[in-house]
Design a protein around this motif. Structure first.
Motif, PDB file in Angstrom:
ATOM      1  N   LYS A 113      66.940   9.587 -13.710  1.00 53.30           N
ATOM      2  CA  LYS A 113      65.912  11.363 -13.112  1.00 53.30           C
ATOM      3  C   LYS A 113      65.732  11.461 -14.425  1.00 53.30           C
ATOM      4  O   LYS A 113      64.932  12.281 -14.041  1.00 53.30           O
ATOM      5  CB  LYS A 113      67.915  11.748 -13.174  1.00 53.30           C
ATOM      6  N   LEU A 118      81.525   9.875 -12.001  1.00 50.40           N
ATOM      7  CA  LEU A 118      82.696   8.600 -10.982  1.00 50.40           C
ATOM      8  C   LEU A 118      83.361   8.428 -11.212  1.00 50.40           C
ATOM      9  O   LEU A 118      84.031   8.772 -10.326  1.00 50.40           O
ATOM     10  CB  LEU A 118      81.111   7.679 -10.695  1.00 50.40           C
ATOM     11  N   ASN A 119      83.517   7.530 -12.550  1.00 51.40           N
ATOM     12  CA  ASN A 119      84.521   6.619 -12.314  1.00 51.40           C
ATOM     13  C   ASN A 119      85.561   8.044 -13.116  1.00 51.40           C
ATOM     14  O   ASN A 119      87.027   8.007 -12.898  1.00 51.40           O
ATOM     15  CB  ASN A 119      84.179   5.828 -13.683  1.00 51.40           C
ATOM     16  N   GLY A 140      80.879   2.010 -14.685  1.00 51.74           N
ATOM     17  CA  GLY A 140      79.344   2.195 -14.545  1.00 51.74           C
ATOM     18  C   GLY A 140      79.200   3.037 -13.141  1.00 51.74           C
ATOM     19  O   GLY A 140      80.572   3.410 -12.247  1.00 51.74           O
ATOM     20  N   ALA A 141      78.210   3.329 -12.838  1.00 48.89           N
ATOM     21  CA  ALA A 141      77.957   4.097 -10.957  1.00 48.89           C
ATOM     22  C   ALA A 141      77.943   3.316 -10.158  1.00 48.89           C
ATOM     23  O   ALA A 141      78.837   3.523  -8.880  1.00 48.89           O
ATOM     24  CB  ALA A 141      76.926   5.051 -11.193  1.00 48.89           C
ATOM     25  N   ALA A 157      75.630   9.412 -15.029  1.00 49.26           N
ATOM     26  CA  ALA A 157      76.474   9.311 -13.511  1.00 49.26           C
ATOM     27  C   ALA A 157      77.714   8.288 -13.424  1.00 49.26           C
ATOM     28  O   ALA A 157      78.520   9.177 -12.092  1.00 49.26           O
ATOM     29  CB  ALA A 157      75.214   9.353 -12.677  1.00 49.26           C
ATOM     30  N   GLY A 158      77.728   7.041 -14.516  1.00 55.40           N
ATOM     31  CA  GLY A 158      78.723   6.095 -13.818  1.00 55.40           C
ATOM     32  C   GLY A 158      79.985   6.830 -14.957  1.00 55.40           C
ATOM     33  O   GLY A 158      81.004   6.482 -13.895  1.00 55.40           O
ATOM     34  N   PHE A 189      68.740  10.997  -9.899  1.00 56.76           N
ATOM     35  CA  PHE A 189      70.339  10.960  -9.760  1.00 56.76           C
ATOM     36  C   PHE A 189      70.173   9.487 -10.589  1.00 56.76           C
ATOM     37  O   PHE A 189      69.194   8.724 -10.841  1.00 56.76           O
ATOM     38  CB  PHE A 189      70.789  10.069  -8.709  1.00 56.76           C
ATOM     39  N   GLY A 190      71.339   9.701 -12.097  1.00 55.71           N
ATOM     40  CA  GLY A 190      71.444   8.749 -12.230  1.00 55.71           C
ATOM     41  C   GLY A 190      70.684   8.431 -13.888  1.00 55.71           C
ATOM     42  O   GLY A 190      69.577   9.195 -13.880  1.00 55.71           O
ATOM     43  N   ARG A 191      70.329   7.818 -14.695  1.00 52.91           N
ATOM     44  CA  ARG A 191      69.838   7.766 -16.014  1.00 52.91           C
ATOM     45  C   ARG A 191      68.299   7.214 -15.580  1.00 52.91           C
ATOM     46  O   ARG A 191      67.436   8.069 -16.699  1.00 52.91           O
ATOM     47  CB  ARG A 191      70.109   6.529 -16.669  1.00 52.91           C
ATOM     48  N   VAL A 207      82.201   1.994  -7.967  1.00 52.33           N
ATOM     49  CA  VAL A 207      82.462   3.002  -7.392  1.00 52.33           C
ATOM     50  C   VAL A 207      81.291   3.231  -6.046  1.00 52.33           C
ATOM     51  O   VAL A 207      81.908   2.978  -5.650  1.00 52.33           O
ATOM     52  CB  VAL A 207      82.382   4.039  -8.538  1.00 52.33           C
ATOM     53  N   ILE A 208      80.356   3.239  -6.794  1.00 52.97           N
ATOM     54  CA  ILE A 208      78.912   2.920  -5.748  1.00 52.97           C
ATOM     55  C   ILE A 208      79.431   1.624  -4.492  1.00 52.97           C
ATOM     56  O   ILE A 208      79.275   2.171  -3.807  1.00 52.97           O
ATOM     57  CB  ILE A 208      77.715   3.360  -6.586  1.00 52.97           C
ATOM     58  N   ALA A 265      78.356   0.731 -19.959  1.00 53.80           N
ATOM     59  CA  ALA A 265      78.950   0.415 -18.147  1.00 53.80           C
ATOM     60  C   ALA A 265      80.197   2.005 -18.943  1.00 53.80           C
ATOM     61  O   ALA A 265      80.851   1.156 -19.566  1.00 53.80           O
ATOM     62  CB  ALA A 265      79.269  -0.727 -17.720  1.00 53.80           C
ATOM     63  N   ALA A 266      80.516   2.564 -17.948  1.00 51.33           N
ATOM     64  CA  ALA A 266      82.038   3.198 -17.760  1.00 51.33           C
ATOM     65  C   ALA A 266      82.733   2.800 -17.318  1.00 51.33           C
ATOM     66  O   ALA A 266      82.796   1.896 -16.710  1.00 51.33           O
ATOM     67  CB  ALA A 266      81.277   4.020 -16.934  1.00 51.33           C
ATOM     68  N   ARG A 317      80.877  10.524  -2.272  1.00 54.12           N
ATOM     69  CA  ARG A 317      80.897  10.663  -3.607  1.00 54.12           C
ATOM     70  C   ARG A 317      79.696  10.671  -4.666  1.00 54.12           C
ATOM     71  O   ARG A 317      79.934  11.550  -5.540  1.00 54.12           O
ATOM     72  CB  ARG A 317      81.376   9.192  -3.834  1.00 54.12           C
ATOM     73  N   GLY A 318      78.811  10.337  -4.520  1.00 53.99           N
ATOM     74  CA  GLY A 318      77.708  10.547  -5.313  1.00 53.99           C
ATOM     75  C   GLY A 318      76.698  11.496  -5.067  1.00 53.99           C
ATOM     76  O   GLY A 318      76.123  12.001  -6.234  1.00 53.99           O
ATOM     77  N   LYS A 319      77.650  12.404  -3.913  1.00 54.07           N
ATOM     78  CA  LYS A 319      76.502  13.432  -4.045  1.00 54.07           C
ATOM     79  C   LYS A 319      74.700  12.943  -4.348  1.00 54.07           C
ATOM     80  O   LYS A 319      73.854  13.898  -4.412  1.00 54.07           O
ATOM     81  CB  LYS A 319      76.577  14.678  -5.333  1.00 54.07           C
TER      82      LYS A 319
END
Lengths: 338, 220
Positions: B186, A110-111, B84-85, A106-107, B182-184, B88-89, A78-79, B126-128
């Motif tokens: 994808k 974002l961070n 991780g994503a 992505a993670g 989006f993300g892994r 934030v999300i 995890a980021a 933020r996440g676009k």
């Protein structure tokens, strides 16, 4: 999966403690966050990398001269959090700006982006170069969407060397982006890696099955096939890698064969031998080769091949000295050896 | 609306509600791990569990007089602990909606709809990502729309969440039809079809648990 751990929730903290015990002469831990920085910080652009834990020796092993000045470390796969990145960047900043170099996930994006926003309030300028070397994760026309895998090592090496030259943030960013644009990798998985504390692996491969292009977190790849010989496997991977890159006969490349965790050096050397044979046959000049397991995924089986297409500028930076606990390069005097 | 009416809960009750939500999300860790492993890297359940554990720690350590501070505590706990994503999300799901909001001592359906509406916009920015990208937005946007509709009809908080849960579950179902943008997941392309998104699933668990907690209060 048998793991030598205590509380699964403490693996990152305890690993960092052990790492600090071994290398405290050259590195320091950033207070209150999982960040590590080098002790001998110089008056230069700072290079900050990072990502999830579980890929050791990346990222923590790459803090030192000619590499990262600091790394922000996240939980397993995890980021790192924005405040971890922020504190690491503040600790290494010498007023000349900070370049973030990390794999395109992505993670992480974002961070790190959120950290950049926080650092604006501290008047610290940041730039970012994403490592996008995994050709299996997106087609060539979307190179920017590709994930970062073992190519981190080459891109970080170039960034660190450029910063040691005292270049400006813009110049260091430019050449690091060039290195990222010229770095291509492809991998194959033979077995999954398990997150410490989890009982189930994130994916299952049959005893005789392998998966081409699988990501280092088990992201599904291009195709599943039966296990084949080292030469057949290497040929197929290398062909695909060259097809998806812009590397042509006559080009010069640095090669890195990376083990994913449980594939042995004996096996990796066999692969490396075949990579050399194949590149020679294709009239692609080999400037240098490295065989190691810098970017692992716990006990994941398999390997990746990374090519960095070199030009005069990148060659000089590639040859510059680097010294971190898990990566060393002495200044090389080349004699035109191929 | 006064604190005593059934349609609103105090800041302290909001805290208890999110403590309950946290327990339920942590209980769902194996399920979320399984869902995420199918098309992602399998760390979503672990991350959410880390975030809600930290949130519980920080919620329990404090008394709250404003709804704002409860949301902020939950969100900042996630952002600062998970990484991780998801960190934030999902952190933005809680802090994104209280920016610039004047201190509120109680939460009703209107306020919840407005907080989550602003949070949704913040997450998208933020996440676009947008609806149909196989992310938590596919559950959260229908939730927000439903909460707004119910708020306009002056439904109760629990009724709004009941409807929102149905919308969330439909949203989760919809993610099965989407290719991830989006993300892994994808890189999977068409192979992601048939699998639900883990983040959307978590949204549905959060909304369902909020509703359950409110129903439990009504039965006391």
């Amino acid at each position: 999966m048998k793991k030598i751990i205590n509380n699964p929730g403490h693996v990152v903290q305890e690993a960092i403690e052990g790492y600090m015990c071994a290398f405290k002469d050259s590195i320091t831990k950033v207070e209150n966050v999982n960040g590590i920085i080098r002790k001998d910080l110089k008056e230069k652009v700072a290079i900050v990398s990072g990502g999830g834990s579980g890929h050791e020796p990346l990222f923590l092993g790459f803090v030192g001269e000619g590499l990262a000045d600091g790394v922000a470390i996240g939980n397993v796969f995890a980021a790192p959090t924005p405040n971890t990145v922020q504190h690491v960047a503040k600790a290494v900043n010498r007023g000349k700006g900070v370049l973030f170099v990390y794999g395109n996930y992505a993670g992480d994006v974002l961070n790190f982006d959120m950290a950049s926003e926080l650092l604006e309030f501290d008047d610290i300028q940041t730039k970012t170069v994403l490592v996008t070397d995994d050709v299996a994760s997106a087609p060539a026309e979307r190179k920017g969407d590709r994930r970062g895998i073992a190519g981190d090592v080459f891109v970080l090496k170039i960034a660190g060397a450029a910063s040691e030259k005292g270049w400006s943030l813009d110049e260091v960013t430019r050449v690091t982006q060039k290195a990222a644009d010229q770095t291509f990798s492809i991998g194959v998985a033979t077995a999954p890696g398990t997150i410490p504390g989890e009982t189930e692996p994130p994916f299952v491969l049959g005893d005789d099955e392998i998966e081409f292009g699988m990501g280092i977190h088990g992201e599904p790849g291009l195709k599943r096939t039966k296990l084949m010989s080292a030469d057949e496997l290497t040929d197929e991977l290398a062909e695909k890698l060259l097809e998806e890159s812009n590397i042509q006969p006559g080009d010069e490349v640095a090669v890195y064969v990376n083990g994913l965790g449980s594939t042995t050096l004996l096996e990796l050397l066999i692969v490396n031998r075949r990579v050399a044979q194949l590149l020679n046959k294709k009239k692609i000049d080999i400037y240098d080769m490295d065989v190691n397991s810098y970017c692992t995924t716990q006990e994941m089986g398999g390997f990746s091949i990374t090519l960095l297409k070199l030009d005069v500028e990148l060659k000089e930076l590639y040859d510059a000295p680097a010294s971190a606990p898990y990566y060393k390069k002495t200044q090389k005097i080349r004699e035109g050896v191929k | 609306m006064s604190i005593e009416t059934a349609n609103s809960i105090t800041a302290s009750q909001v805290k208890d509600m999110f403590l309950y939500v946290g327990e339920k999300v942590i209980e769902s860790k194996p399920l979320l791990t399984k869902i995420d492993s199918a098309i992602g890297d399998g760390d979503h359940g672990i991350g959410m569990s880390v975030g809600f554990t930290k949130a519980a720690e920080n919620l329990k350590a404090n008394e709250f007089t404003t709804v704002n501070d409860v949301f902020k505590t939950v969100g900042m706990s996630m952002i600062s602990s998970m990484g991780g994503a998801s960190g934030v999300i999902f952190g933005t799901m809680f802090v994104g909606g209280i920016k610039g909001l004047e201190p509120k001592t109680s939460l009703d359906l209107q306020l919840l709809a407005s907080i989550y509406d602003k949070a949704l916009e913040a997450i998208k920015l933020r996440g676009k990502a947008d609806l149909g990208d196989k992310t938590m937005i596919d559950a959260f946007q229908p939730v927000v729309e439903t909460l707004k509709v119910c708020a306009n009809k002056n439904e109760s908080l629990v009724e709004g969440l009941k409807q929102a849960e149905i919308a969330a579950l439909q949203g989760v179902e919809n993610t099965k039809d989407y290719v991830a943008k989006f993300g892994r997941a994808k890189s999977l392309g068409e192979r992601a079809i048939g699998h639900q998104d883990a983040g959307a699933t978590t949204v549905s668990i959060i909304i369902k648990s909020m509703k359950e907690w409110l129903e439990g209060q009504g039965n006391e």
